[in-house]
Scaffold this active site. Structure first.
Site, PDB file in Angstrom:
ATOM      1  N   ASP A 169       1.075  -1.167   0.586  1.00  0.00           N
ATOM      2  CA  ASP A 169      -0.037  -0.031  -0.025  1.00  0.00           C
ATOM      3  C   ASP A 169       0.702   1.383   0.174  1.00  0.00           C
ATOM      4  OD1 ASP A 169      -2.065   1.265  -0.466  1.00  0.00           O
ATOM      5  OD2 ASP A 169      -2.775   1.148   2.105  1.00  0.00           O
ATOM      6  N   GLU A 197      -4.821   4.224  -6.109  1.00  0.00           N
ATOM      7  CA  GLU A 197      -5.674   4.619  -4.651  1.00  0.00           C
ATOM      8  C   GLU A 197      -6.080   6.330  -4.956  1.00  0.00           C
ATOM      9  OE1 GLU A 197      -3.881   2.590  -1.377  1.00  0.00           O
ATOM     10  OE2 GLU A 197      -2.589   4.335  -1.648  1.00  0.00           O
TER      11      GLU A 197
END
Length: 106
Positions: free
Chosen positions: A10, A67
Site C-alpha cells: 500500500d 488509489e
C-alpha cells in the site's frame, strides 16, 4: 501463496514502501499512493513517476492499483498507462452496507 493469500504494498512510492520491498517480499500487487494520483494533469513529474511505477510493476509481473482516483482526467491517464485497477471517488464515495444493498438490488 499456497493458501491463496496475496500481498499488496500500500502507498507505494512513499515512506516505508520502497523499491527494496518489491525485491525482498513475495509481492503480488502495488498500490500507487494517492499523492501521486492527485498530480495527474497538474505535475508532469508525478505523471512520470506513475508511468515508471506501472512499467516496473508490469515488468515484475505484478498488478498495479491506483488509489484516490477522483477525476475523469486521472482515469484517462491511468487507462492510457495500462493501470490494472483503480480505487477512489471517481466511481463511488464510501457507502454503508445498506447503501450498497440498495445500489445492487434496486
Amino acid at each position: 501463496k499456497d493458501m491463496g493469500v496475496s500481498i499488496s504494498i500500500d502507498d507505494f512510492g512513499t515512506e516505508f514502501s520502497s523499491l527494496s520491498r518489491i525485491k525482498d517480499l513475495p509481492v503480488d500487487r502495488l498500490k500507487i499512493d494517492m499523492q501521486f494520483i492527485k498530480g495527474i494533469g497538474v505535475n508532469t513529474r508525478d505523471e512520470s513517476i506513475i508511468s515508471v511505477m506501472i512499467y516496473l510493476a508490469k515488468r515484475l509481473g505484478l498488478k498495479i492499483i491506483a488509489e484516490g482516483v477522483e477525476t475523469a482526467e486521472q482515469m484517462a491517464f491511468l487507462r492510457d498507462e495500462n493501470c490494472d485497477e483503480i480505487q477512489g471517488y471517481y466511481y463511488f464515495k464510501p457507502l454503508s452496507a445498506d447503501e450498497i444493498a440498495r445500489e445492487i438490488f434496486y
